[in-house]
Scaffold this active site. Structure first.
Site, short mmCIF file in Angstrom:
data_model
loop_
_atom_site.label_atom_id
_atom_site.label_comp_id
_atom_site.label_asym_id
_atom_site.label_seq_id
_atom_site.Cartn_x
_atom_site.Cartn_y
_atom_site.Cartn_z
N CYS A 117 5.33 -8.90 8.52
CA CYS A 117 6.16 -9.39 9.48
C CYS A 117 7.73 -8.43 9.38
O CYS A 117 8.28 -8.51 10.39
CB CYS A 117 6.54 -10.90 9.42
SG CYS A 117 6.94 -11.78 8.06
N ARG A 138 -2.41 9.21 -12.37
CA ARG A 138 -3.19 8.11 -12.73
C ARG A 138 -4.74 8.30 -13.40
O ARG A 138 -5.03 8.28 -14.28
CB ARG A 138 -3.24 6.92 -11.93
CG ARG A 138 -3.59 5.70 -12.91
CD ARG A 138 -3.64 4.37 -11.93
NE ARG A 138 -2.33 4.01 -11.40
CZ ARG A 138 -2.43 3.32 -10.42
NH1 ARG A 138 -3.40 2.72 -9.98
NH2 ARG A 138 -1.27 2.81 -10.10
#
Ligand code: ATP
Ligand code: ZN
Length: 614
Positions: free
Chosen positions: A172, A117
């Protein structure tokens, strides 16, 4: 003159710059020579690696170690021996100062065949600043994209800010409820950093006691906490943290998993202690969040000394591959052993590292084995099939296979776009996406609608734009203010912001940025040049300063390369007209019946740096 002769003469006149001579670049160079371009400049900073040979077909075994740009150029010249082809090359980075404003200005268009990039951003800025059209190609596995960008008419590479902090999986899932091997691999990389690298608090590996899913259900049935299927005797008195303000459960005493890094340090990096903390103690904490396991298989702790010596899970690797230890799936006991050996080696290396920190690298054998072993033990705990070192390496290193056919298709589309631009058919420019599988219409190459420039883009929006050369390693913020901005450019009270980071490096408010005045520009995100946004507090005028690096300059020397006022009317109108024409002529008509819902893939972008491999 026949149309063919005219076409040949026209193409021979167009100077073409190709940046990158890797997977896409090799295909592209062959294509543009065969298409009739006769004046080509090739730039690549790299040398040929043996792993390039399977797809970068301009290179042969005897070229390994040689310059890509040089060998590709020699091969390109042999493609059309009878034609008068001129190909020159530079074995250099596109960031080099010699590829300056004047250098870019000479080309009819630029072809990007890059794999990262930052280089793409740089070429984009140079092309936007010089108004040279840019055709950018990228591939990731079977997915590919071509974007043709014309200043003022289409969006540029930086019109839409890229998401720098892409987090693929919710915390989580990684910390509490992994369901796929990749979740275990991501967790293991975090464990590596927690133990040996730079600790990132966002990458905690301990059970997440604030898991909403666990909490929500706990409110319904508190007994659930004691009804987990897994072992609960150890630490059974521990209570789950509850953050309810009014629920009353908040007063319950809370016990938290120990801090991984602190525990490791206190144990002197004892592999067995670390192992049991990660794979026994922390798992007991997870089991206490019984609600998580009501509809899931509960995790099963794996004490170090009790690891199975046979494999229950299996992988997709063929039997022939079973002979290779990297391709064979280790047994849980072997994983335990690899874990121990890796911790012992990494402990020594960490102690010897100058800053006491190791960085994770898929090609670092001990680091990779540590992550593979950790991921597999966690997989066993959660009933997920284990994988081989080889498979885990490709997941952990974000390795996306480079596919020769994808590169060839993308290079082909880029060539068609190049021919259109060369012929002056800017109104026929389209960007395209290559899909891994045909869409509902049986198409794999999908034209994308032309997107207009973002009016607030830091790179291409219409503003006064000054391009200047300075030595960013030497020039200070103070010199920039006094000599360049207030001196040469006549800015009364400059406020200056670095465009990529939005960091204010100079404020017109007295005293506010005095601490930065002695800093060199390179300290503020301009290590190889960049863009500064300047606002004059007195007049509210804005300008964009494109800074190019000039290492030969001293601390006060600067050179204004160009000073462009916002596009004059005719030009603006012309470009706007062109953008409109493009929409009508190309996509608009074809796509009238295709609405967004039918075409969800058109928003897909191949733009994450790590994912672009060509
Ligand atoms: N700043 C830069 N200046 C010049 N060339 C660059 C720059 N950054 C990358 N490149 C070149 O772009 C090319 C991209 O091609 P590709 O992705 O096929 O790379 P590769 O290194 O050959 O392949 P792989 O990464 O799959 O091993 C490479 O040859 C690389 O050297
Ligand atoms: Zn832009």
């Amino acid at each position: 003159m026949s149309w063919r002769e005219k076409q040949t003469a026209m193409l021979a006149e167009k100077k073409v710059l190709m940046v990158g001579a890797g997977g896409i670049g090799c295909e592209l160079l062959k294509n543009i020579v065969l298409a009739g371009f006769r004046d080509i400049h090739v730039i690549d900073l790299d040398t040929i690696d043996v792993s390039n040979l399977n797809r970068q077909f301009l290179f042969r075994r005897e070229h390994v170690g040689k310059s890509k740009a040089e060998v590709a150029t020699a091969a390109g010249l042999r493609i059309a021996p009878d034609a008068e082809v001129k190909i020159v090359f530079d074995h250099d980075s596109i960031f080099s100062e010699k590829f300056n404003y004047e250098f870019f200005k000479q080309f009819a268009f630029v072809l990007n065949a890059l794999d990262n990039r930052s280089a793409r951003n740089h070429v984009n800025r140079m092309c936007m600043s010089t108004h040279v059209p840019l055709i950018d190609g990228g591939t990731a596995g079977y997915l590919g994209q071509v974007r043709t960008m014309v200043r003022g008419a289409t969006e540029c590479y930086e019109c839409v800010p890229k998401d720098e902090n892409k987090k693929s999986f919710p915390g989580c899932t990684i910390r509490n409820t992994p369901s796929e091997h990749i979740h275990c691999t991501v967790w293991s990389k975090h464990v590596f950093n927690q133990l040996f690298g730079e600790v990132d608090i966002d990458d905690d590996v301990s059970p997440d006691m604030d898991d909403e899913e666990a909490k929500e259900k706990l409110e319904v049935t508190d007994e659930g906490m004691e009804s987990g299927d897994g072992p609960k005797e150890e630490g059974g008195d521990a209570k789950l943290e509850e953050e309810e303000e009014e629920g009353g459960k908040g007063e319950e005493q809370k016990e938290k998993p120990s801090n991984t890094r602190m525990m490791a340090e206190e144990s002197g990096y004892n592999p067995e202690i670390i192992f049991n903390k990660l794979f026994v103690d922390d798992i007991h904490y997870l089991l206490k969040m019984a609600n998580l396991w009501k509809e899931r298989r509960p995790p099963v702790p794996q004490p170090f000394g009790e690891l199975a010596t046979e494999n229950a899970g299996s992988s997709t690797i063929s039997t022939a591959a079973q002979m290779d230890p990297a391709q064979r799936v280790w047994t849980p006991a072997e994983n335990g052993d690899e874990f121990r050996k890796a911790v012992e080696e990494l402990r020594v290396r960490k102690a010897a590292a100058p800053d006491g920190i190791l960085s994770w690298d898929k090609d670092d054998d001990a680091a990779m084995r540590f992550v593979a072993a950790c991921a597999n033990i966690r997989a066993v705990i959660f009933g997920i099939p284990m994988k081989s070192l080889f498979e885990i390496k490709s997941m952990a290193g974000n390795i996306i296979p480079a596919i020769a056919t994808t590169n060839a298709i993308i290079a082909g589309i880029m060539t068609v776009d190049a021919l259109r631009i060369a012929a002056g058919h800017a109104d026929k420019i389209a960007s395209s996406i290559l899909l891994p599988v045909p869409n509902f219409r049986g198409m794999v190459v999908i034209p994308e609608p032309v997107v207009k420039p973002n009016p607030s883009c830091y790179t291409c929006s219409a503003k006064r734009e000054v391009t200047m050369r300075v030595n960013v390693e030497k020039m200070t913020v103070e010199t920039l203010r006094d000599k360049v901005l207030m001196g040469a450019l006549g800015v009364g009270a400059p406020d200056v912001m670095e465009a990529t980071t939005s960091k204010v490096i100079l404020s017109s408010e007295p005293g506010e940025t005095d601490g930065l005045l002695g800093d060199t520009l390179s300290l503020h995100g301009l290590s190889m040049g960049g863009r500064l946004l300047v606002e004059d507090f007195d007049s509210s005028d804005e300008l964009r300063l494109v800074v190019l690096q000039a290492a030969a300059f001293d601390d006060v020397t600067f050179e204004i390369v160009s000073d462009e006022k916002p596009e004059v009317k005719e030009e603006g109108e012309e470009e706007e007209e062109m953008a409109e024409k493009m929409e009508d002529a190309t996509i608009g008509k074809k796509r009238k019946t295709m609405d967004e819902t039918e075409f969800p893939v058109k928003k897909a972008r191949v733009e994450e740096e790590e994912e672009i491999s060509v």
